[in-house]
Write an enzyme that holds these catalytic residues in place. Structure first.
Site, PDB file in Angstrom:
ATOM      1  N   VAL A 167     125.708 -20.713-100.992  1.00  0.00           N
ATOM      2  CA  VAL A 167     124.694 -21.400-100.187  1.00  0.00           C
ATOM      3  C   VAL A 167     123.381 -21.294-100.959  1.00  0.00           C
ATOM      4  O   VAL A 167     123.086 -20.248-101.568  1.00  0.00           O
ATOM      5  CB  VAL A 167     124.604 -20.768 -98.773  1.00  0.00           C
ATOM      6  CG1 VAL A 167     123.350 -21.223 -98.033  1.00  0.00           C
ATOM      7  CG2 VAL A 167     125.861 -21.122 -97.972  1.00  0.00           C
ATOM      8  N   ARG A 199     121.467 -17.396 -94.501  1.00  0.00           N
ATOM      9  CA  ARG A 199     121.476 -16.767 -93.162  1.00  0.00           C
ATOM     10  C   ARG A 199     121.004 -17.731 -92.078  1.00  0.00           C
ATOM     11  O   ARG A 199     120.241 -17.373 -91.190  1.00  0.00           O
ATOM     12  CB  ARG A 199     120.623 -15.484 -93.126  1.00  0.00           C
ATOM     13  CG  ARG A 199     120.991 -14.453 -94.167  1.00  0.00           C
ATOM     14  CD  ARG A 199     122.443 -13.979 -94.097  1.00  0.00           C
ATOM     15  NE  ARG A 199     122.644 -12.998 -95.141  1.00  0.00           N
ATOM     16  CZ  ARG A 199     123.009 -13.302 -96.394  1.00  0.00           C
ATOM     17  NH1 ARG A 199     123.261 -14.567 -96.726  1.00  0.00           N
ATOM     18  NH2 ARG A 199     123.162 -12.348 -97.280  1.00  0.00           N
ATOM     19  N   ARG A 200     121.445 -18.973 -92.214  1.00  0.00           N
ATOM     20  CA  ARG A 200     121.168 -19.969 -91.166  1.00  0.00           C
ATOM     21  C   ARG A 200     122.460 -20.621 -90.706  1.00  0.00           C
ATOM     22  O   ARG A 200     122.456 -21.693 -90.124  1.00  0.00           O
ATOM     23  CB  ARG A 200     120.228 -21.048 -91.689  1.00  0.00           C
ATOM     24  CG  ARG A 200     118.873 -20.478 -92.057  1.00  0.00           C
ATOM     25  CD  ARG A 200     118.143 -21.370 -93.026  1.00  0.00           C
ATOM     26  NE  ARG A 200     117.054 -20.606 -93.635  1.00  0.00           N
ATOM     27  CZ  ARG A 200     115.951 -21.136 -94.115  1.00  0.00           C
ATOM     28  NH1 ARG A 200     115.783 -22.431 -94.071  1.00  0.00           N
ATOM     29  NH2 ARG A 200     115.045 -20.363 -94.659  1.00  0.00           N
ATOM     30  N   LEU A 208     127.191 -21.063 -94.331  1.00  0.00           N
ATOM     31  CA  LEU A 208     128.522 -20.583 -94.720  1.00  0.00           C
ATOM     32  C   LEU A 208     129.483 -20.662 -93.532  1.00  0.00           C
ATOM     33  O   LEU A 208     130.617 -21.119 -93.681  1.00  0.00           O
ATOM     34  CB  LEU A 208     128.455 -19.134 -95.232  1.00  0.00           C
ATOM     35  CG  LEU A 208     129.833 -18.527 -95.521  1.00  0.00           C
ATOM     36  CD1 LEU A 208     130.528 -19.244 -96.669  1.00  0.00           C
ATOM     37  CD2 LEU A 208     129.738 -17.035 -95.795  1.00  0.00           C
ATOM     38  N   ARG A 209     129.039 -20.225 -92.368  1.00  0.00           N
ATOM     39  CA  ARG A 209     129.934 -20.261 -91.200  1.00  0.00           C
ATOM     40  C   ARG A 209     130.398 -21.693 -90.925  1.00  0.00           C
ATOM     41  O   ARG A 209     131.570 -21.932 -90.659  1.00  0.00           O
ATOM     42  CB  ARG A 209     129.239 -19.647 -89.973  1.00  0.00           C
ATOM     43  CG  ARG A 209     130.128 -19.585 -88.754  1.00  0.00           C
ATOM     44  CD  ARG A 209     129.497 -18.775 -87.628  1.00  0.00           C
ATOM     45  NE  ARG A 209     129.672 -17.344 -87.805  1.00  0.00           N
ATOM     46  CZ  ARG A 209     130.796 -16.672 -87.496  1.00  0.00           C
ATOM     47  NH1 ARG A 209     131.832 -17.317 -86.991  1.00  0.00           N
ATOM     48  NH2 ARG A 209     130.884 -15.374 -87.690  1.00  0.00           N
ATOM     49  N   SER A 228     132.775 -11.761-103.502  1.00  0.00           N
ATOM     50  CA  SER A 228     131.644 -11.263-104.298  1.00  0.00           C
ATOM     51  C   SER A 228     131.030 -10.023-103.653  1.00  0.00           C
ATOM     52  O   SER A 228     130.507  -9.158-104.330  1.00  0.00           O
ATOM     53  CB  SER A 228     130.573 -12.351-104.428  1.00  0.00           C
ATOM     54  OG  SER A 228     130.116 -12.720-103.140  1.00  0.00           O
ATOM     55  N   TYR A 270     133.645 -11.375 -95.582  1.00  0.00           N
ATOM     56  CA  TYR A 270     134.806 -12.156 -95.145  1.00  0.00           C
ATOM     57  C   TYR A 270     135.665 -11.544 -94.043  1.00  0.00           C
ATOM     58  O   TYR A 270     136.544 -12.216 -93.512  1.00  0.00           O
ATOM     59  CB  TYR A 270     135.663 -12.521 -96.363  1.00  0.00           C
ATOM     60  CG  TYR A 270     134.934 -13.475 -97.290  1.00  0.00           C
ATOM     61  CD1 TYR A 270     134.755 -14.793 -96.915  1.00  0.00           C
ATOM     62  CD2 TYR A 270     134.379 -13.045 -98.480  1.00  0.00           C
ATOM     63  CE1 TYR A 270     134.049 -15.677 -97.725  1.00  0.00           C
ATOM     64  CE2 TYR A 270     133.678 -13.917 -99.295  1.00  0.00           C
ATOM     65  CZ  TYR A 270     133.513 -15.238 -98.915  1.00  0.00           C
ATOM     66  OH  TYR A 270     132.816 -16.102 -99.707  1.00  0.00           O
ATOM     67  N   PHE A 320     140.101 -15.809-109.547  1.00  0.00           N
ATOM     68  CA  PHE A 320     139.651 -17.153-109.173  1.00  0.00           C
ATOM     69  C   PHE A 320     138.390 -17.050-108.341  1.00  0.00           C
ATOM     70  O   PHE A 320     138.008 -15.970-107.918  1.00  0.00           O
ATOM     71  CB  PHE A 320     140.744 -17.898-108.410  1.00  0.00           C
ATOM     72  CG  PHE A 320     141.165 -17.270-107.107  1.00  0.00           C
ATOM     73  CD1 PHE A 320     142.039 -16.185-107.086  1.00  0.00           C
ATOM     74  CD2 PHE A 320     140.693 -17.752-105.889  1.00  0.00           C
ATOM     75  CE1 PHE A 320     142.430 -15.594-105.880  1.00  0.00           C
ATOM     76  CE2 PHE A 320     141.086 -17.181-104.681  1.00  0.00           C
ATOM     77  CZ  PHE A 320     141.960 -16.088-104.689  1.00  0.00           C
TER      78      PHE A 320
END
Ligand SMILES: CC(=O)SCCNC(=O)CCNC(=O)[C@H](O)C(C)(C)COP(=O)(O)OP(=O)(O)OC[C@H]1O[C@@H](n2cnc3c(N)ncnc32)[C@H](O)[C@@H]1OP(=O)(O)O
Length: 409
Positions: free
Chosen positions: A95, A101-102, A105-106, A129, A134, A409
């Protein structure tokens, strides 16, 4: 303050998005990808498998800035017992640094994983990472690996250790021809092992100077049932083993005999050494295989509980109801599993049977046989009022060998 979209617009990537994706990803990871890096990756890039987030103010214009990316590679993954499942390997997750943090990603993960479910995938995979990201999406650690260093002169073989021979030195062209078949045979044996496509092999063998970390180009060793690729770092007098794959114990011993006989090398270093690798048992002093780092490798998330659990084999007979809690995708419920060394069936049920309650994030680690149910129970990811049911799950889910994914990967 940067503009913060309430909810990003998501769209599928096109072939033209590759450069913008690498720019967003490069900024996210603090890397500048060269034109060569981008062209090297292009054969592995299937735009249909990439989702992009954009600001709704841009109306999802193709050329608007990309605020977030997620993609996946199409792997086959091996389960305990040898069956394989198609499994998307989530990758290129980033992102924009200005929009974190907005919820971007979700939003991406939700859409992407709904797509995996619609495509009929039973399990999805990733390498993380950071460890805190996750678990909330139902992923749990499935493989672990360690970095080891061996001071070559002190690592003598014990008397009577096998010395099968049969190793040849080959160049990169011959390695490209011979390695895929050996690797395929290895993936059939090892739970968690990932398939490699031809395009993946081409990329793997490129050996660009920018990725050598100051070492030489790769040297390759081959045996009928195994291979090793390594480079020499002359300043450190180090042999850095990039990959060692052995289908048989003979190939393993034969390759290590050669690696530990490399005159002029002080240290043999392996970045990804299996936790259950038998090298220590070949040496007079097993402590010479020094672990310098232990890390989680691949994470797995079960998307279709009956399909995933019925595809694997179990070490002992098991008949249990698993009560799975899945707050992210709501794919949980009660599932009766009846399985053993010869096969298994699993179906959704309303109630009944000895039951073990668990968070979906514990099911990936259990599925590949690398984690004990008893350990997950002590960690609060799994619980049961029935100690016999818990012992049954603990015994049945262990695999003959620890899972390894084998391909980064
Ligand atoms: C499979 C792979 O590709 S791994 C690579 C992941 N990418 C990176 O590490 C690159 C650098 N980091 C980033 O690009 C971003 O910080 C991301 C992708 C990790 C997170 O993106 P964001 O849009 O900030 O995440 P988002 O706001 O949707 O957060 C979703 C949830 O994860 C949590 N979260 C996000 N990032 C992190 C983190 N680094 N550590 C802990 N929790 C996190 C949030 O708090 C939020 O929790 P909640 O929904 O339970 O309240």
């Amino acid at each position: 303050m940067p503009h913060a979209p309430a909810s990003p617009v998501l769209r599928r990537a096109t072939a033209d998005d590759l450069r913008a994706i690498t720019t967003t990803d490069g900024r996210g990871f603090g890397v500048h990808y060269s034109d060569t890096d981008i062209e090297d990756f292009r054969p592995l890039f299937d735009p249909d498998r990439y989702l992009l987030a954009q600001d709704p103010a841009d109306g999802a214009k193709q050329d608007g800035p990309i605020l977030g990316v997620t993609g996946s590679f199409p792997f086959e993954v091996t389960l305990p017992g040898g069956a394989t499942l198609p499994a998307p390997g989530v990758t290129w997750v980033t992102v924009a640094v200005t929009h974190r943090r907005r919820g971007i990603l979700r939003a991406l993960m939700t859409e992407q994983h709904r797509g995996f479910v619609a495509d009929g995938s039973a399990v999805s995979l990733l390498t993380a990472s950071e460890g805190a990201i996750y678990g909330r999406f139902g992923y749990g650690i499935t493989t672990q690996h360690r970095a080891v260093e061996i001071t070559r002169r002190r690592a003598t073989f014990r008397p009577g250790a096998p010395d099968p021979g049969g190793v040849r030195e080959i160049d990169g062209n011959e390695a490209r021809l011979l390695f895929p078949d050996i690797h395929r045979r290895w993936t059939a044996l090892v739970p968690g092992a990932l398939s490699r496509s031809e395009a993946w092999w081409d990329n793997h063998m490129l050996d660009r100077e920018s990725r050598r970390g100051g070492g030489t180009a790769l040297f390759h060793l081959v045996h009928a049932d195994g291979y090793a690729s390594y480079r020499i770092e002359h300043g450190e007098r180090t042999c850095r083993v990039v990959e060692l794959v052995s289908v048989t114990a003979e190939a393993h011993a034969a390759l290590w005999r050669v690696l530990l006989a490399l005159d002029l090398v002080e240290t043999v270093a392996v970045w990804s050494h299996p936790l259950d690798d038998p090298l220590g048992y070949l040496l007079a002093d097993p402590r010479q295989v020094r672990t310098t780092r232990l890390r989680d490798g691949m994470w797995a998330r079960v998307l279709d509980v009956p399909a995933a659990l019925s595809a694997r084999r179990y070490r002992t007979e098991v008949d249990v109801v698993l009560d799975v809690h899945d707050p992210f995708l709501d794919l949980g419920g009660r599932f009766r599993l009846r399985g053993g060394p010869d096969g298994a069936e699993c179906e959704r049920v309303a109630a009944g049977g000895p039951s073990v309650a668990m968070d979906i994030a514990g099911l990936g680690p259990l599925l590949f046989g690398g984690e004990r149910a008893a350990t997950l129970a002590r960690g609060g990811l799994l619980e049961s009022d029935d100690p016999a049911a818990l012992r049954g799950v603990d015994a049945a889910f262990l695999a003959d060998r620890l899972p390894q994914h084998g391909t980064e990967f």
